[in-house]
Design a protein around this motif. Structure first.
Motif, PDB file in Angstrom:
ATOM      1  N   ARG A  66       0.826  -1.210   0.000  1.00  0.00           N
ATOM      2  CA  ARG A  66       0.000   0.000   0.000  1.00  0.00           C
ATOM      3  C   ARG A  66       0.864   1.266   0.000  1.00  0.00           C
ATOM      4  O   ARG A  66       0.434   2.296  -0.509  1.00  0.00           O
ATOM      5  N   LYS A  67       2.037   1.162   0.612  1.00  0.00           N
ATOM      6  CA  LYS A  67       2.918   2.323   0.699  1.00  0.00           C
ATOM      7  C   LYS A  67       4.356   1.888   0.421  1.00  0.00           C
ATOM      8  O   LYS A  67       4.855   0.953   1.048  1.00  0.00           O
ATOM      9  N   THR A  87      13.370   4.706   1.947  1.00  0.00           N
ATOM     10  CA  THR A  87      12.336   4.732   2.995  1.00  0.00           C
ATOM     11  C   THR A  87      12.204   6.129   3.591  1.00  0.00           C
ATOM     12  O   THR A  87      11.102   6.687   3.684  1.00  0.00           O
ATOM     13  N   LEU A  88      13.322   6.696   3.989  1.00  0.00           N
ATOM     14  CA  LEU A  88      13.306   7.995   4.659  1.00  0.00           C
ATOM     15  C   LEU A  88      12.882   9.121   3.719  1.00  0.00           C
ATOM     16  O   LEU A  88      12.234  10.089   4.139  1.00  0.00           O
ATOM     17  N   GLN A  89      13.213   8.990   2.434  1.00  0.00           N
ATOM     18  CA  GLN A  89      12.831  10.016   1.456  1.00  0.00           C
ATOM     19  C   GLN A  89      11.330  10.029   1.192  1.00  0.00           C
ATOM     20  O   GLN A  89      10.773  11.060   0.782  1.00  0.00           O
ATOM     21  N   MET A  90      10.674   8.887   1.429  1.00  0.00           N
ATOM     22  CA  MET A  90       9.258   8.757   1.063  1.00  0.00           C
ATOM     23  C   MET A  90       8.297   9.008   2.218  1.00  0.00           C
ATOM     24  O   MET A  90       7.087   8.907   2.031  1.00  0.00           O
ATOM     25  N   LEU A  91       8.810   9.348   3.387  1.00  0.00           N
ATOM     26  CA  LEU A  91       7.939   9.497   4.550  1.00  0.00           C
ATOM     27  C   LEU A  91       7.228  10.846   4.593  1.00  0.00           C
ATOM     28  O   LEU A  91       7.045  11.435   5.663  1.00  0.00           O
ATOM     29  N   ASP A  92       6.795  11.337   3.438  1.00  0.00           N
ATOM     30  CA  ASP A  92       6.128  12.644   3.406  1.00  0.00           C
ATOM     31  C   ASP A  92       4.717  12.594   3.981  1.00  0.00           C
ATOM     32  O   ASP A  92       4.121  13.637   4.265  1.00  0.00           O
ATOM     33  N   ASP A  93       4.155  11.376   4.188  1.00  0.00           N
ATOM     34  CA  ASP A  93       2.833  11.274   4.816  1.00  0.00           C
ATOM     35  C   ASP A  93       2.831  11.848   6.230  1.00  0.00           C
ATOM     36  O   ASP A  93       1.775  12.258   6.743  1.00  0.00           O
ATOM     37  N   VAL A 128       3.888  14.608   7.183  1.00  0.00           N
ATOM     38  CA  VAL A 128       3.510  16.024   7.118  1.00  0.00           C
ATOM     39  C   VAL A 128       1.991  16.162   7.193  1.00  0.00           C
ATOM     40  O   VAL A 128       1.459  17.037   7.900  1.00  0.00           O
ATOM     41  N   TYR A 129       1.270  15.295   6.482  1.00  0.00           N
ATOM     42  CA  TYR A 129      -0.192  15.375   6.451  1.00  0.00           C
ATOM     43  C   TYR A 129      -0.817  14.906   7.766  1.00  0.00           C
ATOM     44  O   TYR A 129      -1.825  15.442   8.220  1.00  0.00           O
ATOM     45  N   VAL A 130      -0.185  13.918   8.381  1.00  0.00           N
ATOM     46  CA  VAL A 130      -0.732  13.348   9.616  1.00  0.00           C
ATOM     47  C   VAL A 130      -0.518  14.279  10.807  1.00  0.00           C
ATOM     48  O   VAL A 130      -1.344  14.346  11.716  1.00  0.00           O
ATOM     49  N   LYS A 131       0.587  15.003  10.779  1.00  0.00           N
ATOM     50  CA  LYS A 131       1.007  15.809  11.922  1.00  0.00           C
ATOM     51  C   LYS A 131      -0.091  16.736  12.434  1.00  0.00           C
ATOM     52  O   LYS A 131      -0.357  16.801  13.639  1.00  0.00           O
ATOM     53  N   ASP A 132      -0.742  17.482  11.540  1.00  0.00           N
ATOM     54  CA  ASP A 132      -1.746  18.460  11.955  1.00  0.00           C
ATOM     55  C   ASP A 132      -3.163  18.068  11.530  1.00  0.00           C
ATOM     56  O   ASP A 132      -4.062  18.900  11.523  1.00  0.00           O
ATOM     57  N   PHE A 133      -3.343  16.788  11.213  1.00  0.00           N
ATOM     58  CA  PHE A 133      -4.651  16.346  10.728  1.00  0.00           C
ATOM     59  C   PHE A 133      -5.700  16.357  11.839  1.00  0.00           C
ATOM     60  O   PHE A 133      -5.479  15.855  12.944  1.00  0.00           O
ATOM     61  N   ASN A 157       0.087   2.495   8.133  1.00  0.00           N
ATOM     62  CA  ASN A 157       1.312   2.252   7.367  1.00  0.00           C
ATOM     63  C   ASN A 157       2.503   3.022   7.935  1.00  0.00           C
ATOM     64  O   ASN A 157       3.620   2.501   7.992  1.00  0.00           O
ATOM     65  N   LEU A 158       2.262   4.263   8.337  1.00  0.00           N
ATOM     66  CA  LEU A 158       3.328   5.066   8.924  1.00  0.00           C
ATOM     67  C   LEU A 158       3.858   4.445  10.215  1.00  0.00           C
ATOM     68  O   LEU A 158       5.070   4.334  10.421  1.00  0.00           O
ATOM     69  N   LEU A 159       2.940   4.059  11.077  1.00  0.00           N
ATOM     70  CA  LEU A 159       3.340   3.523  12.378  1.00  0.00           C
ATOM     71  C   LEU A 159       4.074   2.190  12.223  1.00  0.00           C
ATOM     72  O   LEU A 159       5.075   1.939  12.911  1.00  0.00           O
ATOM     73  N   LEU A 160       3.601   1.349  11.322  1.00  0.00           N
ATOM     74  CA  LEU A 160       4.304   0.088  11.058  1.00  0.00           C
ATOM     75  C   LEU A 160       5.727   0.370  10.575  1.00  0.00           C
ATOM     76  O   LEU A 160       6.684  -0.290  11.008  1.00  0.00           O
TER      77      LEU A 160
END
Length: 391
Positions: free
Chosen positions: A9-10, A45-51, A53-58, A75-78
């Motif tokens: 999925r990610k 992996t580290l370059q793709m963790l832009d999600d 940013v969206y989760v932080k202030d959601f 997916n982020l937490l895993l």
């Protein structure tokens, strides 16, 4: 199953799994290509963790947006917990930043309720985080990452939430009899272990008379709880992979032992040693402490006299299944406690052999832990101690 189902999925989760595989492959084969692949996959992996940013202030506007973003958080937490695991079980030991990142996400899930906290994946992640946090509090020089009672209450799995317990039982991470496969002991002592961490923290921070009285009463209550739940025979309720047959080399007697019982009882003994040393200031030469040290080490006679029987074929296990050696991974904290408090020369030899075996099995922290134990034996101080978690 969870990781493989979610990694498609990610991409960042997919590459995190590949990176971990490359590191294990490098440890086994020592090929330069594996090391290069590890670096490539980890960088991706580290370059793709832009999600993040969206989760932080959601903040969810409705149930639909909450449900959709929950999938992303899963997916982020895993991924973050894989990175924590990879760092904690490698020689880098740069796990703390990842664990704090996982804690911050769990705070949004289980305290702020911005995501679906009933998700079985997030409940699994909560248990996975708990396994790190408890070990960090017990073994790392700087302790864990949780800083408030509110976080402790909501972010640590303690077995009291029946809905969470049922989910984890359905995932087969906790047996129907209550043995926790991620933590290495029965759920009956989980709240006691967490209580021990709380009391040690209070003992380090307070000299108030009322607090001291509370610490003393709570400690006595903890001892009673550990003693009550010390022996939980689970021999008739465990899979073959957790059972070993042992021949006593001196008498020839053959008996069957349960790794579940070995792990659980060793954690109880390690907790009692910790109470006596940290809270009652007992000397390690105390006969009760030495008795508990020897009990922890004697349980591992199943591995043979030199703890190498599965490699050499010496007298010990009748069923030479190397996979059973990985049960030792659940015993790293009890072995650390036993090692730090060993005074008998033969016990010290046994501890060193066991940690070298753990190193062979892939525990990156074991080399740092053994170094710490040896410095303790030699009464040496180290002002630049590695931030170890015995994972």
């Amino acid at each position: 199953d969870i990781l493989l189902q979610h990694c498609f999925r990610k991409n960042y989760l997919f590459y995190a799994i590949l990176a971990t595989g490359a590191r294990f492959s490098f440890n086994k084969r020592l090929l330069e290509d594996d090391q290069k692949n590890y670096s490539i996959f980890m960088k991706k992996t580290l370059q793709m963790l832009d999600d993040l940013v969206y989760v932080k202030d959601f903040i969810p506007s409705d149930e639909s947006s909450k449900a959709e973003m929950t999938k992303t958080v899963e997916n982020l937490l895993l991924t973050i917990l894989i990175l924590t695991s990879d760092n904690a079980s490698s020689m880098k030991q740069s796990w703390r930043g990842h664990l704090k990142g996982a804690k911050d996400l769990l705070h949004k899930i289980f305290i702020l309720k911005r995501f679906n906290h009933n998700s079985k994946i997030l409940i699994f992640c909560k248990l996975w985080f708990t396994s790190f946090e408890v070990l960090a509090c017990l073994t790392a020089p700087r302790g864990g990452t949780i800083s408030s009672d509110l976080e402790r209450k909501h972010l640590i799995f303690d077995g009291s939430n029946m809905d969470e317990l049922k989910v984890l039982q359905n995932l087969k991470l906790i047996t129907r009899e209550g043995f926790n496969l991620l933590l290495g002991y029965h759920d009956s002592i989980l709240s006691s272990v967490v209580g021990l961490i709380d009391i040690m923290k209070l003992s380090n921070e307070s000299s108030d008379i009322q607090d001291i009285e509370h610490i003393t009463n709570s400690t006595l209550h903890l001892i009673s709880e550990f003693k009550t739940n010390q022996h939980l025979s689970m021999l008739n309720h465990i899979p073959p992979s957790a059972i070993s047959t042992y021949r006593n080399s001196s008498t020839g007697d053959v008996r069957t032992i349960s790794w579940y019982d070995i792990c659980h009882e060793s954690h109880v003994d390690a907790s009692l040693i910790t109470i006596m040393i940290r809270l009652f200031s007992a000397p390690k030469t105390n006969h009760i402490i030495q008795g508990l040290v020897k009990k922890i080490l004697s349980r591992l006679q199943v591995l043979g006299g030199d703890y190498q029987c599965l490699h050499t074929g010496d007298d010990g296990l009748l069923t030479h299944d190397n996979r059973k050696l990985f049960n030792l991974m659940l015993l790293q904290w009890p072995l650390l406690v036993a090692g730090l408090n060993s005074t008998d020369p033969q016990d010290k030899v046994n501890v060193e052999n066991l940690f070298r075996l753990l190193q062979e099995l892939g525990s990156g922290s074991s080399i740092f832990v053994l170094d710490k134990i040896k410095r303790c034996w030699n009464n040496e101080m180290n002002h630049n101690e590695v931030d170890i978690v015995t994972y």
